[in-house]
Design an enzyme around this catalytic site. Structure first.
Site, short mmCIF file in Angstrom:
data_model
loop_
_atom_site.label_atom_id
_atom_site.label_comp_id
_atom_site.label_asym_id
_atom_site.label_seq_id
_atom_site.Cartn_x
_atom_site.Cartn_y
_atom_site.Cartn_z
N ARG A 27 0.81 -1.22 0.00
CA ARG A 27 0.00 0.00 0.00
C ARG A 27 0.84 1.27 0.00
O ARG A 27 0.30 2.39 -0.06
CB ARG A 27 -0.92 0.02 1.22
CG ARG A 27 -1.81 -1.19 1.33
CD ARG A 27 -2.62 -1.14 2.58
NE ARG A 27 -3.64 -0.12 2.51
CZ ARG A 27 -4.84 -0.29 2.00
NH1 ARG A 27 -5.18 -1.46 1.51
NH2 ARG A 27 -5.71 0.68 1.97
N TRP A 74 2.66 6.11 1.69
CA TRP A 74 2.81 6.54 0.30
C TRP A 74 2.49 8.03 0.34
O TRP A 74 1.36 8.42 0.62
CB TRP A 74 1.84 5.79 -0.60
CG TRP A 74 1.97 6.13 -2.04
CD1 TRP A 74 2.79 5.54 -2.97
CD2 TRP A 74 1.23 7.14 -2.76
NE1 TRP A 74 2.61 6.12 -4.20
CE2 TRP A 74 1.67 7.10 -4.11
CE3 TRP A 74 0.26 8.07 -2.41
CZ2 TRP A 74 1.16 7.95 -5.09
CZ3 TRP A 74 -0.24 8.92 -3.38
CH2 TRP A 74 0.21 8.86 -4.72
N GLU A 503 5.94 2.05 -15.95
CA GLU A 503 5.85 1.77 -14.52
C GLU A 503 7.16 1.29 -13.92
O GLU A 503 7.56 1.73 -12.85
CB GLU A 503 4.80 0.67 -14.25
CG GLU A 503 3.38 1.14 -14.28
CD GLU A 503 2.41 0.00 -14.01
OE1 GLU A 503 1.54 0.13 -13.17
OE2 GLU A 503 2.53 -1.06 -14.67
N LYS A 620 0.57 -0.29 -4.87
CA LYS A 620 -0.27 -1.32 -5.49
C LYS A 620 -1.75 -1.02 -5.32
O LYS A 620 -2.55 -1.31 -6.19
CB LYS A 620 0.06 -2.67 -4.85
CG LYS A 620 -0.69 -3.82 -5.42
CD LYS A 620 0.23 -4.79 -6.09
CE LYS A 620 -0.51 -5.79 -6.93
NZ LYS A 620 -0.43 -5.48 -8.36
C1 G6P Z 1 -2.39 1.14 -9.20
C2 G6P Z 1 -1.51 -0.06 -9.50
C3 G6P Z 1 -1.85 -0.61 -10.89
C4 G6P Z 1 -3.34 -0.93 -10.97
C5 G6P Z 1 -4.20 0.28 -10.60
C6 G6P Z 1 -5.66 -0.10 -10.45
O1 G6P Z 1 -2.05 2.19 -10.03
O2 G6P Z 1 -0.14 0.30 -9.43
O3 G6P Z 1 -1.09 -1.78 -11.14
O4 G6P Z 1 -3.65 -1.34 -12.27
O5 G6P Z 1 -3.78 0.82 -9.35
O6 G6P Z 1 -5.78 -0.95 -9.34
P1 G6P Z 1 -6.91 -1.99 -9.10
O7 G6P Z 1 -6.52 -2.65 -7.81
O8 G6P Z 1 -8.18 -1.23 -8.98
O9 G6P Z 1 -6.91 -2.94 -10.24
#
Ligand code: G6P
Length: 625
Positions: A27, A74, A503, A620
């Site tokens: 997180r 974060w 990324e 994440k």
């Molecule tokens: C963040 C992560 C991504 C992910 C996005 C949506 O930006 O780094 O990898 O695709 O969130 O997250 P979710 O959990 O809703 O798929």
């Protein structure tokens, strides 16, 4: 973003809090801290960096005490630093606060508090709350938290301790997740995610927005914002914590890429049957439900079958999966679909009427924007469905029905395996609705089922090319910009390939529909611009058109890296590097074409010496706006 955990009981809180923080590190990981109260004295340790730095610090200091809070951060307000790491304390140092979310009116509150003489020692929005609690504290922590909350605007999960009431943790939720764990013999925990506490208890209570809980060894009490007691259901966690290990891989991301043959299979397992020519998605069983607008409607599959329009809401990689869903639903099922960025949908007048079904796609099930957009859609009377990986997450709980991805924990910050699981679920639903609506006849259902069951071994075959892909990455690692182009089902793969490169390799990359190149990006093409084409053979004319686009790039000295179908010799001739993938049904090609691009980004990041699993600035689970 940001993970919080708290413990109160008879054991030493510090190891429990630290262990929980390690589970919450996905997180946020720019700084961390811990607070504990022992013999009525609060101690706080914090540092810039990861939980392992905090653990090292804890080893040196001997933190004891059976009440503790922890935080992994974060950064939103204030740079990542020890000074800005949580827990934050009030002027007296007696009140400690950890927070996940954003206090939007923090500037005016800070001015108000400073005018009253409060001295701030960080740049964070969170510190406001410690001072507010101090301001309202007259011997009753719960009351002070309630009064402080009344002034706060924004999203939050707070947990608070006070030296003067060392036998209590008070926590509150609005917009950011918070779960209470009920342990044995007067032991209670609080955390952003049950994974942080499941080692200690399976009995949990999910706090709802506007609820406040007070934990003491003698029990817990949940109240609403008006301090009126709320009866809460105690739920039993039935899932087990996955064995979280790299299984011999150098990174979680690589392990997760290599898990895809299994996770794609797991998304279909028990749902798609070759023998019975049948598809079943238990989570989409239709039930009659009362909706917010006072209407009664059927949820689940029925809501998809009857929908005149579908709106898909997601962020990041999940949004790209949603885009593939749009192509599947419109091409195969002829249902109009719109794919919305959740962050945009929630603040504009996105049209959701009684004939619209809204699907949220999310790995974590906690993305703040997606969750808020779903809530908004519900208030407008829509049936909502969640395609989510994390069992029991906020989106899974908020939606009327849904499908779990069953991909297991994804630890690498850049999503890989959950993307292919999402695409696989969308393919299953396309097949299921197509079959129910008799758009796809039984013979075709058989052929597609066969093709779906072949995907895991086809992905296996692509994974064997990892060394070849690494060699290609080596050739291109010094380029600063990349263009990714694809059409049809592979346009979202161009976006996803570019996103993966950005990324984790920190290389600028853009994804475009191949034919749009001539409306702008073509101006960028020269020998310094590698272009990744996703150019698999297709049943329609798209493939031929892409070949023309490749020629256009070559004639401008561009470098072409192609993802092509096995046996395609023409592409070999016109490209500088080719990675081939096996053939499948057109609408299933994204399940194959994405794998080489995941590996390409992975090798590129590794060659450049980056932290693949924890890329800079990312988290994440994005639980703030
Ligand atoms: C963040 C992560 C991504 C992910 C996005 C949506 O930006 O780094 O990898 O695709 O969130 O997250 P979710 O959990 O809703 O798929």
């Amino acid at each position: 973003m940001c993970g919080i955990i708290g413990y109160i009981g008879s054991k030493n809180a510090t190891p429990i809090v630290l262990e929980g923080l390690k589970k919450l590190e996905y997180r946020g990981y720019d700084s961390a801290g811990i607070a504990s109260i022992d013999k009525d004295k609060m101690s706080i340790l914090k540092c810039k960096g990861r939980i392992r730095e905090l653990s090292n610090l804890v080893k040196k200091e001997h933190l004891t005490g059976s009440v503790g809070l922890g935080h992994t951060r974060w950064a939103t307000h204030g740079e990542p630093s020890e000074r800005n790491a949580h827990p934050h304390v009030s002027c007296s140092g007696k009140v400690a606060v950890v927070h996940n979310g954003i206090i939007e009116n923090y500037a005016s509150l800070r001015t108000l508090l400073e005018d009253e003489g409060h001295k701030f020692s960080s740049d964070t929005d969170t510190e406001i709350f410690a001072h507010l609690v101090e301001k309202f504290y007259h011997g009753n922590l719960l009351k002070a938290v309630h009064e402080a909350l009344a002034l706060v605007e924004g999203a939050y999960a707070f947990a608070v301790m006070c030296e003067d009431e060392p036998d209590k943790i008070v926590a509150a939720r609005f917009g950011s997740p918070l779960v209470i764990g009920i342990g044995k013999k007067g032991e209670y925990l609080i955390a952003s995610d049950p994974i942080a506490i499941v080692a200690h208890t399976r009995q949990v209570i999910y706090l709802a927005d506007n609820e406040v809980v007070m934990l003491q060894t003698s029990g817990y009490r949940v109240t609403d914002r008006d301090n009126v007691e709320v009866e809460k259901e105690v739920e039993n966690i039935t899932w087990s914590l996955d064995k979280i290990s790299k299984d011999g891989f150098s990174h979680y991301m690589l392990k997760e890429i290599f898990e895809q043959p299994q996770t794609i299979y797991d998304a279909m397992r028990g749902r798609l049957s070759k023998e019975k020519n049948d598809i079943r998605l238990g989570g989409l069983e239709s039930h009659l439900k009362w909706l917010n607008k006072g209407e009664k409607k059927t949820t689940g599959l029925d809501a998809l079958i009857k929908a005149k329009r579908i709106v898909i809401i997601a962020c990041g990689t999940s949004w790209h999966a949603g885009l593939i869903g749009e192509y599947m639903f419109e091409n195969v099922l002829h249902i109009p679909v719109e794919v919305e960025y959740a962050s945009e949908a929630r603040y504009r007048n996105f049209i959701v009427d009684k004939d619209t079904t809204v699907i949220a796609i999310s790995q974590s099930g906690e993305t703040a924007d997606t969750l808020a957009a779903i809530k908004e859609a519900k208030t407008r009377g829509a049936i909502t469905l969640g395609f989510v990986n994390t069992v029991g997450s906020s989106i899974a709980r908020e939606t009327h029905a849904g499908v779990y991805l069953h991909a297991g924990s994804e630890i690498g910050v850049a999503s890989t395996k959950t993307f292919t699981s999402q695409v696989c679920i969308l393919a299953l639903i396309t097949l299921l609705i197509g079959k129910k609506k008799r758009i796809i006849d039984d013979k075709r259902v058989n052929t597609i089922t066969e093709a779906l069951f072949n995907i895991p071994q086809q992905v296996e075959k692509i994974l064997k090319k990892t060394n070849d892909i690494r060699e290609i990455a080596k050739r291109y690692m010094d380029f600063n910009n990349f263009l990714y182009l694809g059409r049809g089902y592979n346009f979202p793969i161009a976006l996803e390939g570019a996103l993966k490169l950005k990324e984790i390799s920190y290389i600028h990359a853009e994804g475009y529909p191949a034919a749009e190149m001539k409306h702008g990006p073509i101006a960028l093409i020269d020998k310094n611009m590698p272009v990744v084409f996703i150019a698999t053979d297709t049943e329609d004319q798209i493939y031929q058109k892409i070949i023309s686009n490749i020629q256009e790039v070559k004639s401008r000295e561009g470098q072409v890296i192609a993802i092509a179908s096995e046996g395609n010799e023409l592409i070999e001739k016109v490209s500088d590097a080719v990675i081939t993938v096996p053939k499948t049904e057109d609408f299933l090609t994204p399940l194959l074409t994405v794998t080489p691009l995941q590996l390409f980004a992975y090798h590129m990041a590794l060659l450049k010496g980056h932290d693949v699993d924890k890329p800079r600035n990312l988290a994440k689970s994005v639980t703030v706006e």
